[in-house]
Design an enzyme around this catalytic site. Sequence first.
Site, mmCIF file in Angstrom:
data_model
loop_
_atom_site.group_PDB
_atom_site.id
_atom_site.type_symbol
_atom_site.label_atom_id
_atom_site.label_comp_id
_atom_site.label_asym_id
_atom_site.label_seq_id
_atom_site.Cartn_x
_atom_site.Cartn_y
_atom_site.Cartn_z
ATOM 1 N N TYR A 189 42.865 -62.340 6.819
ATOM 2 C CA TYR A 189 43.429 -62.076 8.146
ATOM 3 C C TYR A 189 43.599 -63.354 8.966
ATOM 4 O O TYR A 189 43.030 -64.384 8.667
ATOM 5 C CB TYR A 189 42.690 -60.981 8.890
ATOM 6 C CG TYR A 189 41.248 -61.131 9.290
ATOM 7 C CD1 TYR A 189 40.584 -62.327 9.374
ATOM 8 C CD2 TYR A 189 40.515 -59.970 9.629
ATOM 9 C CE1 TYR A 189 39.266 -62.400 9.773
ATOM 10 C CE2 TYR A 189 39.194 -60.038 10.033
ATOM 11 C CZ TYR A 189 38.575 -61.253 10.104
ATOM 12 O OH TYR A 189 37.264 -61.308 10.510
ATOM 13 N N GLU A 190 44.460 -63.231 9.979
ATOM 14 C CA GLU A 190 44.912 -64.375 10.789
ATOM 15 C C GLU A 190 45.599 -65.438 9.931
ATOM 16 O O GLU A 190 45.550 -66.634 10.245
ATOM 17 C CB GLU A 190 43.754 -64.988 11.586
ATOM 18 C CG GLU A 190 43.059 -64.031 12.527
ATOM 19 C CD GLU A 190 44.014 -63.280 13.443
ATOM 20 O OE1 GLU A 190 45.089 -63.808 13.745
ATOM 21 O OE2 GLU A 190 43.685 -62.149 13.830
ATOM 22 N N GLY A 191 46.261 -65.019 8.882
ATOM 23 C CA GLY A 191 46.979 -65.936 8.001
ATOM 24 C C GLY A 191 46.168 -66.260 6.769
ATOM 25 O O GLY A 191 45.080 -66.829 6.854
ATOM 26 N N ARG A 204 42.629 -68.247 14.576
ATOM 27 C CA ARG A 204 42.452 -68.932 13.294
ATOM 28 C C ARG A 204 41.222 -69.836 13.317
ATOM 29 O O ARG A 204 40.427 -69.844 12.364
ATOM 30 C CB ARG A 204 43.711 -69.744 12.955
ATOM 31 C CG ARG A 204 44.848 -68.872 12.481
ATOM 32 C CD ARG A 204 46.139 -69.637 12.251
ATOM 33 N NE ARG A 204 47.147 -68.731 11.678
ATOM 34 C CZ ARG A 204 48.375 -69.088 11.330
ATOM 35 N NH1 ARG A 204 48.771 -70.340 11.509
ATOM 36 N NH2 ARG A 204 49.205 -68.213 10.804
#
Length: 591
Positions: A433-435, A292
């Site tokens: 992506y990655e949250g 992140r």
Amino acid sequence: MSYRAPVKDMLFAMKELADIEAISRLPGFEEAGIDTAQAVLEECAKFNEGVVAPINWDGDRNPSSWKDGKVTTTPGFKEAFRQFCEGGWQGLQHPVQFGGQGLPKTIGAACGEILNSANLSFALCPLLTDGAIEALLTAGSADQQQAYIPNMIAGRWTGTMNLTEPQAGSDLSLVRTRAEPQPDGSFKLFGTKIFITYGEHDMADNIVHLVLARVVGAPEGVKGISLFICPKVMADGKRNDVHCVSIEHKLGIKASPTAVLQYGDRGGAVGYLIGQENRGLEYMFVMMNAARYAVGVQGIALAERAYQKAVQYARDRVQSRPVDGSLPGAAPIVHHPDVRRMLMTMRALTEGCRAMALVAAAAYDAAHAHPDAGVRKQNQAFYEFLVPLVKGFSTEMSLEVASLGVQVHGGMGFIEETGAAQYYRDARILTIYEGTTAIQANDLIGRKTARDGGAVARAVAAQIESTERALAERGSASSKAMHKRLTAARQAFLDVVGFVTAGAKGDPNAVFAGSVPYLMLAGNLVAGWQMARSLIAAEDHLAAGADPVFMKAKIATARCYADHILSRVPGLRDTVVDGAEGVTSMALEAF
């Protein structure tokens, strides 16, 4: 267009804001002062400008391809990756005992920005490998660390993270991949994983998949998930039962192969448990948090590249006479006030987020290396508060900057041949992506604000207030403007923190309806705070006669941030505190 790494601005932020000299006084980082940072960044810039940046455009036009289970990357990627690893770049901030260089994250983050600016698609492979290394350092056994980490640092192997399944996106409680225990202590894995970045490629001899799966008989939900190492090629040289059945066709980052992986179609993929059963999500969060932060740096990197391209075009493109009559005929469009507004907005957003990310990296370094446990704890809390801001605000910022870059180009920006559109398309994944941004915002509200009653948030505000006091003592117009905007932004932030902490339990829908505006407010404030600190440092250097061109530009950029970006914060405060009804009042059937 050629890319030029903003080494000078990075070093300024490292020295004046992140305090790299203080980091060099931490145990293990004694050699990592400003001189080392400069030497490393200059070498990193040279490599990426010469080797990695030139194949970025090729990757967009000639993406990775899949045939019969094999993925072929863009021509030039394999050779560039070999040179990347031979140069020691994969091991930059990993332990010396495994072949790394052991440098602090503060230096590693700046190098990460340079790599991602040069070629976002290429940089995703090392990014995921970094995360896999961190997960193994956290939870892997000594044997697992020795077997896998040196090979990944050397570039012989790369790493992936396997979370998502067709029915389990952000909700990992729905993971169905099955792990069956074997008599020798290994497991056999069965299932399908999607959206696996560099899940298959031809740039390394082996791929180390870190896979979330559920041991047979484990509890339902997230409490029953374990983490496994599943190498593509086994120690005896035989191919494991994990196969790429397709890669995705995407809007951007086209050269990065996003794989669908099938586990266990031929008897079961051999996997090895990392740490303890049913603690997989806890271990994977180490990898996810690293990723992140790194994705936030990707946003900064892409914004820098879009800004550089827009500046070059604005200098070259001749169109219309200046409105002030300063030239008799048509002029380069950089003369026009609105073009300058767009360029200054792009520059201010990029520099603000870069400063925020480097300050966060410095907090990470202190949290891991400072000898005082209290200082470590304080820095860890500060870093964790900043991660959703670095990820969420910097990636949303990159979309704004890349879009402005297209706008500066006018109609030429909408044409693929100019290259401006690639940055806009590539940026679109960063907020997902990655949250997603909403997931980062929910984290900011739940774990980072409501859980401690706003204690860390208010501690950040107290630090900002001390910067306001320093601004108030200065007489320049820019300092006065920054003081006005920063004070208003901090007060708006405190209003929102109070609203969040008071309402999170009583009326969660009202609070979470404003979660993303809260994240954007907080990210804007913290980046603006760093620009205020930059302004103070630049004015002091200018008064001392140091580098007037750079320092004047730094002051002008900070002033732009104050008047055009920090000024957005009070409106966001109103959106969060007063805006829930406008989001939640409509009946669901009316949509």
